[in-house]
Design an enzyme around this catalytic site. Structure first.
Site, PDB file in Angstrom:
ATOM      1  N   CYS A 263      72.948  12.146-131.104  1.00 16.66           N
ATOM      2  CA  CYS A 263      71.826  12.746-131.845  1.00 16.66           C
ATOM      3  C   CYS A 263      70.979  11.742-132.606  1.00 16.66           C
ATOM      4  O   CYS A 263      69.822  11.528-132.267  1.00 16.66           O
ATOM      5  CB  CYS A 263      72.342  13.815-132.805  1.00 16.66           C
ATOM      6  N   ARG A 333      78.631   8.246-126.632  1.00 15.23           N
ATOM      7  CA  ARG A 333      77.194   8.061-126.414  1.00 15.23           C
ATOM      8  C   ARG A 333      76.616   7.187-127.528  1.00 15.23           C
ATOM      9  O   ARG A 333      76.796   7.474-128.699  1.00 15.23           O
ATOM     10  CB  ARG A 333      76.480   9.427-126.378  1.00 15.23           C
TER      11      ARG A 333
END
Ligand code: UDX
Length: 436
Positions: A263, A333
């Protein structure tokens, strides 16, 4: 209520299971057969504390099912869209391919009284565009309801959110949409969860500005760490001291190797790109600086390892503790931890990386690294130890015991979570980030 959730990743799988747990009848839909197969067997396809428990109880209640067939969304009154919006390859902007594909697939299944609810993080202006498409294709209504869940606390954040934000269309459609959302979130509302009911654009901006603020807070303290390093000051004491000011607050002021995950990094880049498109690039161009400060921390971490090892890491065994972008997650990620491991390996270090949950995801991306599932195996005969994800088991390591395993007692604490006094007393060279 009958609910469908399109996209069963970190966000959608938790949302589907949580909505069923709250008493709704939910169908989770995803194009990935492996993910759906796991979920149908009540197995979480990724590590998230508490998710397996609610999957099991919701599946046992008969209120939760999963499917790869979008036609199974038919008949639900409310359809959540929770697909990913990754960064475009080679660009800062967000890639909306999955959102558009989900909406296009959903439209033929919709009735006029249905409500589509966007949860994905999107560039401001997307909801307006999608609302027109949905209206033209089915007569159904769109609401935007951004999600603020944190990985590691996703179930709790979904069932008891700290606020609810509804982006609604004007007029009667907006009123009806609000009623439906209030019904979906009846449990949270009965616990006095605040609701901000607003327009599409504001709701989209709330999400990216919240993440921009958090990223800025982290990079601010990391910038102070850079100064502390040259001034001989201690950034952790500085964070404590400024954090006592209630206007500043101590949370999200932990300096170290910086932020990562699915994010914060891509959202600040996407936001900066969207502002440029809107002709207001200068307003948030500082976010690109926030990004740079953040990326510099990874370089600094590698430099510190090189310095600590006397100028080069070639053929040195470096134990890397942590691969996930933060503890209680298997998500790698944009993980600073994995990045540091890869950079050290690229410089010829013999990296042995470990993590309680993130090894399988790391192997898929970087099979060239050395891995050890047991922390003690990773530490064995290490020339230096690098702590990059602050899992509890690493925070609680005993410097005396670990000292018996390693070749050289050198530890670089990329999260500033260890007690320097205790480690130095056990004979270690301890180096924190922004600490003397
Ligand atoms: C974030 C937002 O917090 C959440 O509201 C939003 O919905 C999604 O993005 P998440 O990605 O799960 O959640 O992680 P978060 O807990 O925010 O941490 C992000 C990164 O910042 C991690 O890599 C963490 O290690 C790092 N971080 C956090 C710091 O480096 N210092 C801090 O003080 C806090």
């Amino acid at each position: 209520m009958r609910i469908s959730v399109i996209g069963c990743g970190y966000l959608g799988a938790v949302h589907a299971a949580s909505m069923a747990e709250l008493g709704h009848e939910v169908t989770g839909i995803d194009v990935d057969p492996a993910k759906i197969q796991a979920l149908q067997a009540a197995q979480a396809p990724f590590f998230e504390p508490g998710l397996t428990d609610i999957l099991e109880s919701a599946m046992a209640s008969g209120r939760l099912s999963f499917s790869t067939n979008i036609a199974d969304a038919k008949g639900a009154q409310v359809h959540f869209v929770a697909v990913g919006t990754p960064q475009k390859k080679g660009e800062n902007a967000a890639d909306l391919t999955y959102v558009d594909a989900a909406i296009d697939a959903l439209i033929p299944q919709l009735g006029v009284s249905d409500l589509v609810v966007g949860k994905s993080t999107v560039p401001v202006g997307t909801a307006e565009r999608l609302a027109e498409k949905i209206e033209a294709g089915s007569g159904a209504t769109l609401a935007w309801n951004p999600e603020f869940l944190r990985e590691g606390f996703a179930v709790k954040d979904t069932i008891s959110p700290d606020r609810l934000v509804y982006g609604l269309p004007a007029g009667e459609k907006g009123k009806k949409a609000k009623q439906l959302l209030d019904e979906v979130y009846a449990t949270a509302l009965s616990n006095d969860t605040p609701v901000v009911a607003t327009d599409y654009a504001t709701s989209e901006l709330v999400k990216v500005s919240a993440n921009a603020f958090l990223a800025t807070k982290i990079s601010f303290i990391n910038a102070m760490a850079e100064i502390a390093e040259v001034a001989g000051a201690d950034v952790t004491a500085l964070a404590d001291a400024i954090g006592y000011d209630a206007r500043i607050g101590r949370r999200f002021l932990n300096a170290g190797v910086g932020f990562g995950g699915g994010c914060l990094p891509k959202d600040i880049r996407g936001f900066a790109a969207r502002a440029e498109e809107l002709g207001r690039g200068e307003s948030i161009r500082f976010l690109l600086e926030i990004d740079k400060i953040n990326m510099r921390r990874r370089e600094r971490m590698v430099e510190m390892v090189i310095e600590a090892l006397g100028g080069q890491v070639y053929k040195k065994k470096v134990a890397v503790l942590g691969l996930a972008f933060k503890p209680d997650s298997d998500d790698v990620r944009d993980s600073p931890a994995l990045d540091v491991a890869v950079r050290l390996n690229g410089l010829g270090a013999h990296v042995i990386a470990t993590d309680p949950e993130a090894i399988p995801n790391s192997i898929r991306l970087h099979p060239q690294l050395g891995f050890a599932t047991d922390t003690m195996d990773a530490l064995n005969h290490a020339d230096a130890v690098v702590l990059v994800t602050e899992w509890k088991e690493y925070r609680n390591l005993d410097p005396v015991e670990v000292g018996k395993l390693v070749r050289d007692k050198i530890i670089i604490d990329g999260r500033n979570v260890l007690d320097p006094v205790q480690w130095r007393a056990a004979g270690w060279i301890y180096k924190g980030m922004g600490r003397p």
